[in-house]
Design an enzyme around this catalytic site. Structure first.
Site, PDB file in Angstrom:
ATOM      1  N   LYS A   8       8.150   0.184   5.527  1.00 18.23           N
ATOM      2  CA  LYS A   8       7.717   1.504   5.060  1.00 18.23           C
ATOM      3  C   LYS A   8       8.933   2.281   4.561  1.00 18.23           C
ATOM      4  CE  LYS A   8       4.464   3.725   7.281  1.00 18.23           C
ATOM      5  NZ  LYS A   8       3.701   4.557   8.252  1.00 18.23           N
ATOM      6  N   GLY A  53       0.827  -1.197   0.000  1.00 14.46           N
ATOM      7  CA  GLY A  53       0.000   0.000   0.000  1.00 14.46           C
ATOM      8  C   GLY A  53       0.860   1.245   0.000  1.00 14.46           C
ATOM      9  N   PHE A  54       0.221   2.370   0.229  1.00 11.96           N
ATOM     10  CA  PHE A  54       0.948   3.635   0.223  1.00 11.96           C
ATOM     11  C   PHE A  54       0.227   4.640   1.108  1.00 11.96           C
ATOM     12  CE2 PHE A  54      -2.170   3.771  -3.135  1.00 11.96           C
ATOM     13  CZ  PHE A  54      -2.721   5.039  -3.038  1.00 11.96           C
ATOM     14  N   GLY A  55       0.958   5.678   1.480  1.00  8.87           N
ATOM     15  CA  GLY A  55       0.393   6.770   2.262  1.00  8.87           C
ATOM     16  C   GLY A  55       1.020   8.063   1.801  1.00  8.87           C
ATOM     17  N   THR A  56       0.866   9.110   2.591  1.00  8.67           N
ATOM     18  CA  THR A  56       1.411  10.404   2.220  1.00  8.67           C
ATOM     19  C   THR A  56       2.934  10.349   2.207  1.00  8.67           C
ATOM     20  OG1 THR A  56      -0.481  11.469   3.283  1.00  8.67           O
ATOM     21  CG2 THR A  56       1.406  12.863   2.758  1.00  8.67           C
ATOM     22  N   VAL A  63       4.924   7.971   1.358  1.00  5.99           N
ATOM     23  CA  VAL A  63       5.573   6.692   1.653  1.00  5.99           C
ATOM     24  C   VAL A  63       4.885   5.545   0.914  1.00  5.99           C
ATOM     25  CG1 VAL A  63       6.381   7.392   3.944  1.00  5.99           C
ATOM     26  CG2 VAL A  63       4.140   6.295   3.710  1.00  5.99           C
ATOM     27  N   ASN A  64       5.635   4.466   0.724  1.00  3.58           N
ATOM     28  CA  ASN A  64       5.091   3.209   0.226  1.00  3.58           C
ATOM     29  C   ASN A  64       5.359   2.131   1.267  1.00  3.58           C
ATOM     30  OD1 ASN A  64       4.271   4.247  -2.310  1.00  3.58           O
ATOM     31  ND2 ASN A  64       6.340   4.026  -3.114  1.00  3.58           N
ATOM     32  N   VAL A  65       4.509   1.112   1.307  1.00  5.13           N
ATOM     33  CA  VAL A  65       4.677   0.008   2.248  1.00  5.13           C
ATOM     34  C   VAL A  65       4.807  -1.285   1.457  1.00  5.13           C
ATOM     35  CG1 VAL A  65       3.721  -1.231   4.226  1.00  5.13           C
ATOM     36  CG2 VAL A  65       3.315   1.229   3.987  1.00  5.13           C
ATOM     37  N   ASP A  70      -4.389  10.278  13.678  1.00  2.49           N
ATOM     38  CA  ASP A  70      -4.816  10.035  12.297  1.00  2.49           C
ATOM     39  C   ASP A  70      -5.586   8.720  12.195  1.00  2.49           C
ATOM     40  OD1 ASP A  70      -5.127  10.629   9.618  1.00  2.49           O
ATOM     41  OD2 ASP A  70      -3.169   9.858   9.009  1.00  2.49           O
TER      42      ASP A  70
END
Length: 322
Positions: free
Chosen positions: A64, A39-42, A44-46, A167
């Site tokens: 991460k 997955g991914f976030g702000t 970053v990628n996981v 969050d």
């Protein structure tokens, strides 16, 4: 929390980074192309890192990493956030919070935070899958199970560690199997709480994610307490009941189920006016089994933080029923 303008691209390894890395044994983390992306976030990628050296079976890790397409200006911001998350996560030990494993550099030189592999998918992934398959909301029993496990994690953060997660949302909850384990992740924007469960540090800034923000985080000079997490927790239950993002109405025409989202239909004014309020629920879609879920959602999303329960009270209320 410092502003973006205060960060500069480091020319060499900072002392803070050295101190964090020195406490971590040497670990061989592959470059990103050699790991499965989870997955991914702000910023970053996981990735999934499988660990089975010399035929031995080891539990996998979630890794991460900073998104390689970030420019230098934002890279330093996300690096600091990743270092902060590593420091916080290393101090946390709870079955409903993803565990720390390592903080080091990958073979490609990028900073990596290795964590317990909490599950195949996030709660948000499961919500999206259910929505795309035109399925009904999650059963009430499953929602209450998620609620109890999340509340236990929040109780630990708030009471024992004096931390606001900052969050809470479905994408920051990871699920293993058929809801066998439920864990909160992504503590990178956590804030310290004082003895009154209030964020008083003048340098601290509530980040959150807009649709899940409580009224006190939307308003200027609002006082942030542990109840900010509780509001977002309530909206996470709402997500499971509606399979939607809070305050985002993809269609204004309820009779046209095939209508696709058009940005021109999005009402910016109504959206911003709705932030920090309790989104509506279509009661006709939910039977009587959802009564306790609806009651919990309602009390957690009261606009006045003082009218929301603590995580400890939620745990106490749910443990006898789940």
């Amino acid at each position: 929390m410092e502003g973006i303008s205060n960060f500069k691209t480091p020319s060499k390894l900072s002392e803070k980074k050295k101190s964090v890395l020195c406490s971590t044994p040497t670990i061989n983390i592959p470059a990103s192309p050699f790991m499965q992306k989870l997955g991914f976030g702000t910023g970053v990628n996981v990735y999934l890192m499988k660990r089975s050296p010399r035929g031995l079976s080891h539990s996998p890790w979630a890794v991460k990493k900073i998104n390689p397409i970030c420019n230098d200006h934002y890279r330093s911001v996300y690096q600091k956030r990743l270092m902060d998350e590593a420091k916080i996560l290393k101090s946390l030990h709870h079955p409903n919070i993803v565990g720390y494993r390592a903080f080091t550099e990958a073979n490609d030189g990028s900073l990596c935070l290795a964590m317990e592999y909490g599950g195949e998918k996030s709660l948000n992934d499961l919500i999206e899958e259910r929505y795309k398959a035109s399925q009904d909301p999650f059963p009430a029993a499953i929602i209450l199970k998620v609620a109890l496990n999340m509340a236990r994690g929040l109780k630990y953060l708030h009471q024992e560690k004096k931390l606001l997660h900052g969050d809470i949302k479905s994408s920051n909850v990871v699920i293993k199997g058929d809801f066998e384990t439920i864990k909160i992740c992504d503590v990178g924007v956590s804030l310290p709480l004082d003895e009154n469960m209030t964020v008083t540090d003048p340098e601290a800034c509530y980040i959150g994610t807009e649709p899940w923000k409580p009224k006190e985080a939307v308003e200027e000079n609002g006082v942030i307490t542990d109840k900010a997490d509780i509001f977002a927790f309530g909206l996470t239950l709402w997500e499971m009941m509606t399979l939607s993002i809070p305050h985002i109405n993809l269609s204004n025409d309820d009779d046209d189920e095939d209508k696709t989202f058009d940005e021109s239909d999005f009402d910016d004014e109504a959206y911003y006016a709705a932030l920090g309020t309790r989104p509506p629920i279509n009661m006709e879609e939910l039977d009587e089994s959802y009564q306790k879920v609806i009651e919990l959602f309602s009390v957690c999303t009261n606009e006045d933080p003082k009218d929301r329960p603590s995580a400890a009270h939620i745990v106490e209320a749910l443990e006898t029923d789940v």
